[in-house]
Enzyme design. Structure first.
Site, PDB file in Angstrom:
ATOM      1  N   TYR A   8      -5.247   4.405  -5.556  1.00 44.00           N
ATOM      2  CA  TYR A   8      -5.252   2.958  -5.778  1.00 44.00           C
ATOM      3  C   TYR A   8      -5.337   2.832  -7.338  1.00 44.00           C
ATOM      4  O   TYR A   8      -6.172   3.633  -8.075  1.00 44.00           O
ATOM      5  CB  TYR A   8      -6.643   2.306  -5.192  1.00 44.00           C
ATOM      6  CG  TYR A   8      -6.633   0.890  -5.535  1.00 44.00           C
ATOM      7  CD1 TYR A   8      -5.920  -0.343  -5.367  1.00 44.00           C
ATOM      8  CD2 TYR A   8      -7.932   0.829  -6.522  1.00 44.00           C
ATOM      9  CE1 TYR A   8      -6.360  -1.513  -5.740  1.00 44.00           C
ATOM     10  CE2 TYR A   8      -8.246  -0.547  -7.079  1.00 44.00           C
ATOM     11  CZ  TYR A   8      -7.283  -1.644  -6.472  1.00 44.00           C
ATOM     12  OH  TYR A   8      -7.351  -2.854  -7.147  1.00 44.00           O
ATOM     13  N   CYS A  62      -6.801  10.277  -2.115  1.00 48.47           N
ATOM     14  CA  CYS A  62      -6.115  11.655  -2.500  1.00 48.47           C
ATOM     15  C   CYS A  62      -5.739  12.349  -1.178  1.00 48.47           C
ATOM     16  O   CYS A  62      -5.786  13.736  -1.344  1.00 48.47           O
ATOM     17  CB  CYS A  62      -6.540  12.343  -3.683  1.00 48.47           C
ATOM     18  SG  CYS A  62      -6.814  11.431  -5.275  1.00 48.47           S
ATOM     19  N   SER A 107      -8.353  10.466 -11.007  1.00 50.32           N
ATOM     20  CA  SER A 107      -7.398  11.167 -10.016  1.00 50.32           C
ATOM     21  C   SER A 107      -6.059  11.856 -10.768  1.00 50.32           C
ATOM     22  O   SER A 107      -5.982  11.031 -11.862  1.00 50.32           O
ATOM     23  CB  SER A 107      -6.930  10.086  -9.086  1.00 50.32           C
ATOM     24  OG  SER A 107      -7.908   9.884  -8.304  1.00 50.32           O
ATOM     25  N   ARG A 155       5.497  10.936  -8.029  1.00 55.72           N
ATOM     26  CA  ARG A 155       4.315  11.828  -8.261  1.00 55.72           C
ATOM     27  C   ARG A 155       4.220  12.890  -7.430  1.00 55.72           C
ATOM     28  O   ARG A 155       4.216  12.587  -6.116  1.00 55.72           O
ATOM     29  CB  ARG A 155       3.319  11.234  -9.062  1.00 55.72           C
ATOM     30  CG  ARG A 155       2.531  10.076  -8.130  1.00 55.72           C
ATOM     31  CD  ARG A 155       1.136   9.817  -8.717  1.00 55.72           C
ATOM     32  NE  ARG A 155       0.553   8.920  -7.513  1.00 55.72           N
ATOM     33  CZ  ARG A 155      -0.117   9.127  -6.382  1.00 55.72           C
ATOM     34  NH1 ARG A 155       0.023  10.408  -6.210  1.00 55.72           N
ATOM     35  NH2 ARG A 155      -0.617   8.367  -5.761  1.00 55.72           N
ATOM     36  N   GLY A 156       3.381  13.937  -7.668  1.00 55.27           N
ATOM     37  CA  GLY A 156       2.759  14.826  -6.696  1.00 55.27           C
ATOM     38  C   GLY A 156       1.475  14.028  -6.179  1.00 55.27           C
ATOM     39  O   GLY A 156       0.877  13.116  -6.509  1.00 55.27           O
ATOM     40  N   GLN A 188      -1.232  12.691  -2.915  1.00 55.42           N
ATOM     41  CA  GLN A 188      -1.508  11.602  -1.951  1.00 55.42           C
ATOM     42  C   GLN A 188      -1.534  10.318  -2.369  1.00 55.42           C
ATOM     43  O   GLN A 188      -1.264   9.750  -3.696  1.00 55.42           O
ATOM     44  CB  GLN A 188      -2.582  12.118  -0.768  1.00 55.42           C
ATOM     45  CG  GLN A 188      -2.342  13.684  -0.452  1.00 55.42           C
ATOM     46  CD  GLN A 188      -1.616  13.544   0.881  1.00 55.42           C
ATOM     47  OE1 GLN A 188      -1.108  12.696   1.424  1.00 55.42           O
ATOM     48  NE2 GLN A 188      -0.823  14.612   1.416  1.00 55.42           N
ATOM     49  N   GLY A 209       0.683  11.092 -14.540  1.00 50.95           N
ATOM     50  CA  GLY A 209      -0.284  11.511 -15.365  1.00 50.95           C
ATOM     51  C   GLY A 209      -1.793  11.389 -14.759  1.00 50.95           C
ATOM     52  O   GLY A 209      -1.909  11.580 -13.684  1.00 50.95           O
ATOM     53  N   LEU A 210      -2.626  10.692 -15.525  1.00 50.88           N
ATOM     54  CA  LEU A 210      -4.097  10.385 -14.734  1.00 50.88           C
ATOM     55  C   LEU A 210      -4.519   8.866 -14.807  1.00 50.88           C
ATOM     56  O   LEU A 210      -4.009   8.164 -15.506  1.00 50.88           O
ATOM     57  CB  LEU A 210      -5.026  11.219 -15.577  1.00 50.88           C
ATOM     58  CG  LEU A 210      -5.358  10.856 -17.214  1.00 50.88           C
ATOM     59  CD1 LEU A 210      -6.410   9.905 -17.112  1.00 50.88           C
ATOM     60  CD2 LEU A 210      -6.144  11.951 -17.866  1.00 50.88           C
ATOM     61  N   ALA A 211      -5.492   8.700 -13.833  1.00 48.85           N
ATOM     62  CA  ALA A 211      -5.957   7.674 -13.536  1.00 48.85           C
ATOM     63  C   ALA A 211      -7.618   7.465 -13.629  1.00 48.85           C
ATOM     64  O   ALA A 211      -8.031   8.114 -12.755  1.00 48.85           O
ATOM     65  CB  ALA A 211      -5.652   6.851 -12.359  1.00 48.85           C
TER      66      ALA A 211
END
Length: 230
Positions: free
Chosen positions: A75, A172, A141, A69-70, A72, A154-156
């Site tokens: 967790y 990140c 994130s 994924r894109g 950095q 996707g998202l977290a």
């Protein structure tokens, strides 16, 4: 009419779901329905394709997975609602919907902003640091990968989790970035992934222009076993 399938996967190892996303994306065709996968992961650090090793400040017994994924390092842990979006952007464009990768990132951010607003909380994105923030603290994130015009990852969204492992990284890639979670702002009984995830899904599909007749999420569908086709 495009169909959007929502799958509730429960708690699953990161690497297993990641490889299933890759397989799904590589094997889908122009008729494959878009999907949303809702999942929580056991404790794991994931390092994005642009990740720098120095952002892992203190090595621990938590595994570190180099992913595609894109972004950095971040967790994942139980109590964090992860929402993976497997969307055929190329098909949406062919149908006359002006949806870019940036639009998809914005849709992810805005579905979290709107979910927070449902609880009376003001969240916002930052133009120079993807994700969603509350008073400078990061609550969500995100990172995507686009392959042949189709998205995965996707998202977290931090809902009700142990935030301590974030202290071992520059989240990140930002030194000193403080993390937060929904539980810090509402009653713990309300800060539950199974209560939050339907709001995220509804806001996301509304932003992208799906309608209720296109959504197969009145009952969440389990992902098929690895031995069968997704």
């Amino acid at each position: 009419m495009n169909q959007l399938i929502v799958r509730q996967l429960g708690v699953q190892p990161y690497e297993e779901i990641w490889h299933q996303m890759q397989d799904f994306t590589d094997n889908r065709n122009e008729n494959t329905a878009d999907e949303i996968w809702l999942v929580q992961h056991p404790s794991v650090f994931t390092q994005g394709s642009a990740g720098k090793p120095e952002h892992l400040l203190n090595p621990t017994n938590i595994p570190v997975v180099q992913t595609d994924r894109g972004g950095q390092i971040t967790y994942h842990g139980e109590g964090q609602q992860v929402m993976y979006v497997l969307i055929d952007i190329k098909r949406l464009k062919a149908q006359g919907k002006d949806v870019s990768v940036r639009d998809l990132v914005t849709a992810l951010e805005q579905c979290v902003v709107k979910t927070l607003a449902d609880y009376g909380i003001e969240g916002y994105p930052k133009p120079d640091a993807p994700g969603v923030y509350i008073n400078g603290k990061k609550i969500c994130s995100l990172g995507l990968r686009i392959r042949q015009g189709r998205s995965f990852h996707g998202l977290a969204f931090n809902v009700n989790m142990d935030l301590t492992p974030f202290r071992n990284i520059n989240p990140c890639g930002y030194a000193g970035l403080e993390m937060t979670q929904l539980k810090d702002y509402i009653a713990e009984s309300e800060a539950q992934c199974d209560l939050v995830s339907p709001k995220l899904v509804a806001h996301f599909y509304n932003i992208l222009g799906y309608n209720a007749q296109q959504i197969m999420c009145s009952q969440y569908l389990p992902v098929k076993s690895k031995s069968s086709e997704l």
